[in-house]
Scaffold this active site. Sequence first.
Site, mmCIF file in Angstrom:
data_model
loop_
_atom_site.group_PDB
_atom_site.id
_atom_site.type_symbol
_atom_site.label_atom_id
_atom_site.label_comp_id
_atom_site.label_asym_id
_atom_site.label_seq_id
_atom_site.Cartn_x
_atom_site.Cartn_y
_atom_site.Cartn_z
ATOM 1 N N CYS A 1 -3.810 -1.038 -2.057
ATOM 2 C CA CYS A 1 -4.149 0.367 -2.286
ATOM 3 C C CYS A 1 -5.108 0.509 -3.465
ATOM 4 C CB CYS A 1 -2.846 1.106 -2.571
ATOM 5 S SG CYS A 1 -3.026 2.853 -2.900
ATOM 6 N N TYR B 1 -0.449 8.372 -2.658
ATOM 7 C CA TYR B 1 -0.518 8.016 -4.075
ATOM 8 C C TYR B 1 -1.747 8.664 -4.736
ATOM 9 C CZ TYR B 1 3.002 4.210 -3.761
ATOM 10 O OH TYR B 1 4.133 3.464 -3.621
ATOM 11 N N THR C 1 -8.444 2.611 1.052
ATOM 12 C CA THR C 1 -8.033 1.760 2.173
ATOM 13 C C THR C 1 -8.485 2.270 3.539
ATOM 14 O OG1 THR C 1 -5.953 2.986 2.072
ATOM 15 C CG2 THR C 1 -5.971 0.769 1.122
ATOM 16 N N HIS C 2 -8.540 3.589 3.675
ATOM 17 C CA HIS C 2 -8.839 4.160 4.991
ATOM 18 C C HIS C 2 -10.327 4.144 5.351
ATOM 19 C CE1 HIS C 2 -4.823 5.601 4.272
ATOM 20 N NE2 HIS C 2 -4.780 6.292 5.397
ATOM 21 N N GLU D 1 -5.978 9.285 9.622
ATOM 22 C CA GLU D 1 -4.622 9.189 10.177
ATOM 23 C C GLU D 1 -4.463 10.048 11.431
ATOM 24 O OE1 GLU D 1 -1.585 9.271 7.145
ATOM 25 O OE2 GLU D 1 -2.625 7.706 6.037
ATOM 26 N N ASP E 1 0.858 -1.181 0.000
ATOM 27 C CA ASP E 1 0.000 0.000 0.000
ATOM 28 C C ASP E 1 0.894 1.230 0.000
ATOM 29 O OD1 ASP E 1 -2.458 1.540 0.343
ATOM 30 O OD2 ASP E 1 -1.748 1.932 2.372
HETATM 31 N N1 DGN Z 1 -4.078 3.789 0.060
HETATM 32 C C1 DGN Z 1 -4.692 4.837 -0.724
HETATM 33 C C2 DGN Z 1 -5.913 4.300 -1.441
HETATM 34 O O1 DGN Z 1 -6.491 3.273 -1.073
HETATM 35 O O2 DGN Z 1 -6.306 4.898 -2.437
HETATM 36 C C3 DGN Z 1 -5.091 6.007 0.145
HETATM 37 C C4 DGN Z 1 -3.917 6.759 0.697
HETATM 38 C C5 DGN Z 1 -3.314 7.671 -0.315
HETATM 39 O O3 DGN Z 1 -2.350 7.308 -0.949
HETATM 40 N N2 DGN Z 1 -3.849 8.839 -0.495
#
Ligand code: DGN
Length: 258
Positions: free
Chosen positions: A70, A39, A182-183, A149, A7
């Site tokens: 991710c 990302y 993911t969050h 976070e 991730d």
């Molecule tokens: N892990 C990223 C996603 O699932 O898109 C979220 C975190 C990020 O890179 N902004």
Amino acid sequence: APIGVFDSGVGGLTVAREIMRQLPDERMVYFGDTARLPYGTKSKETVIRFSRQIVRFLKTKNVKAIVVACNTATAQALEELRKESDIPVIGVIDAAARVASTVTRNDRIGVVGTTGTIESGMYTRVLKEYNPRVQVYGKACPLLVSLVEEGWLHDPVTEEVISRYLKDLEYKSIDTLILGCTHYPLLRSAFRKVAGEDVTLVNPAYEVAVELKEILDEKKLSCDGEVDQAGKKYEFFVSDAAEKFCDFANSILPYDIE
Ligand code: DGN
């Protein structure tokens, strides 16, 4: 051999957690690219480049399959990674789209995620492959990663932010909402509160673990129950800020990591 999971940072731990729950005998190597996150705001070329490097690293750990935990990396890089790989590479989008396309009753599905994920249109493409009748409404919610976070999982401010983002989706009368980042599974109760009881929430972290199990069984790659004494069951690697990663991991995983 272990399963490789990667991730952009800590978020993929929601996927790691589901794999621990649903495939308790499997070993796992996790990589979080904490030095280069997020990302979600980066270009496709960059996300592909970073993802390739991580896949190369995971292969040095002799993984038997790779889960791109991710959503952004799945949306931008999965196709490339698959072309180049001789082991199964599984993204978080496909399984979630398949489930969402079957649970919707009115064929109106909302997707929330990072800007990169939403702008890639990948959820829409895959959903339409499964069910050509669906109308898909995407909404980028970039503020939510920071709120998670920061630990504001059950907070009126977070609910307010979600409520603003979902305003756009409200009048589309969606009956299914994919938590495509993911969050966001960590904000499930806030999403539930704002979206209401009638909207089905789909969690890609859960669904990808189900799919991973199917693929390992099908390819006869499942763990045979023998414990490899040489390796630790779960190993975690990050490109920066290991301490912060540990704090987050310890707040969501069922056991403490070092
Ligand atoms: N892990 C990223 C996603 O699932 O898109 C979220 C975190 C990020 O890179 N902004």
